[in-house]
Scaffold this active site. Structure first.
Site, PDB file in Angstrom:
ATOM      1  N   ARG A 186      41.541  32.558  41.702  1.00 17.33           N
ATOM      2  CA  ARG A 186      42.895  32.222  41.895  1.00 17.33           C
ATOM      3  C   ARG A 186      43.270  31.467  43.072  1.00 17.33           C
ATOM      4  NH1 ARG A 186      44.336  38.339  41.362  1.00 17.33           N
ATOM      5  NH2 ARG A 186      42.474  38.277  42.551  1.00 17.33           N
TER       6      ARG A 186
ATOM      7  N   SER B 289      46.459  42.530  39.520  1.00 10.48           N
ATOM      8  CA  SER B 289      46.874  44.012  39.017  1.00 10.48           C
ATOM      9  C   SER B 289      47.156  44.916  40.172  1.00 10.48           C
ATOM     10  CB  SER B 289      45.388  44.783  38.290  1.00 10.48           C
ATOM     11  OG  SER B 289      45.154  43.898  37.045  1.00 10.48           O
TER      12      SER B 289
ATOM     13  N   HIS C  74      45.105  37.863  33.151  1.00  8.07           N
ATOM     14  CA  HIS C  74      43.862  38.169  32.361  1.00  8.07           C
ATOM     15  C   HIS C  74      43.928  37.816  30.857  1.00  8.07           C
ATOM     16  CE1 HIS C  74      43.819  41.915  35.172  1.00  8.07           C
ATOM     17  NE2 HIS C  74      42.636  41.175  35.521  1.00  8.07           N
TER      18      HIS C  74
ATOM     19  N   LYS D 194      35.956  53.250  42.963  1.00  8.83           N
ATOM     20  CA  LYS D 194      37.574  52.962  42.812  1.00  8.83           C
ATOM     21  C   LYS D 194      38.182  54.048  42.331  1.00  8.83           C
ATOM     22  CE  LYS D 194      38.012  47.624  42.851  1.00  8.83           C
ATOM     23  NZ  LYS D 194      38.387  46.788  42.218  1.00  8.83           N
TER      24      LYS D 194
END
Ligand code: PNS
Length: 164
Positions: free
Chosen positions: A95, A133, A23, A47
């Site tokens: 990614r 993460s 990040h 979440k």
């Protein structure tokens, strides 16, 4: 004489649970074309984050040392938040190919909701492409070394969460 252009504001949204070196890399890259970057930490009722919203915001503030980067939390639609802040760019990281479909849908929906706000995809540094993460949380949970993956303050916060 041409009028000075208004500052270019980019919003970089995410869960940041917690912020990683990936990040941080993306924030630096966004600053090469944005005058201001607003790191927008989402309140996501779907979440169950490891860190509270306040903790996530504080960890980002501790990890990013750039006066042109603001850290804020937001609830509700990202498109509305982007509009309200005057941002014209939404930054997201890509990614792997597996990120693409979800990101593509989100970008189109956000453009539908906020025409004129463009999503820009950035690719992180090669050695950070594997980083997420969720992986950081998992490695830290089982006592693995995350020193190269996160800011030292984040490493410390993970240690405290997991009592390591
Ligand atoms: O880091 P994440 O979890 O991949 O971030 C996802 C996030 C927070 C960017 C996304 O869930 C989001 O924008 N949430 C806000 C609600 C919203 O606008 N949903 C519609 C997206 S098209």
């Amino acid at each position: 004489m041409t009028a000075p252009r208004p500052p270019r504001i980019a919003v970089y949204p995410g869960s940041f649970d917690p912020i990683t070196r990936g990040h941080e890399d993306l924030i630096r890259r966004a600053r090469t074309f944005a005058d201001r970057v607003i790191v927008a930490v989402a309140v996501n009722p779907a979440k169950q984050p490891l860190f509270t919203l306040e903790e996530r915001v504080a960890l980002i503030r501790g990890a990013v040392d750039d006066p042109a980067v603001d850290v804020r939390s937001f609830d509700g639609l990202l498109a509305a938040f982007a509009r309200a802040t005057g941002a014209t760019i939404i930054v997201r990281g890509l990614r792997a190919v597996s990120d693409f479909e979800y990101e593509f849908q989100m970008a189109l929906m956000n453009r539908n909701l906020a025409p004129g706000v463009e999503t820009v995809f950035l690719v992180p540094a090669f050695d950070l492409t594997y980083l997420s993460s969720s992986l950081v949380r998992e490695v830290a949970r089982f006592g693995g070394d995350v020193a190269s993956l996160v800011h030292p303050a984040v490493q410390q916060a993970l240690r405290q969460k997991f009592g390591k």
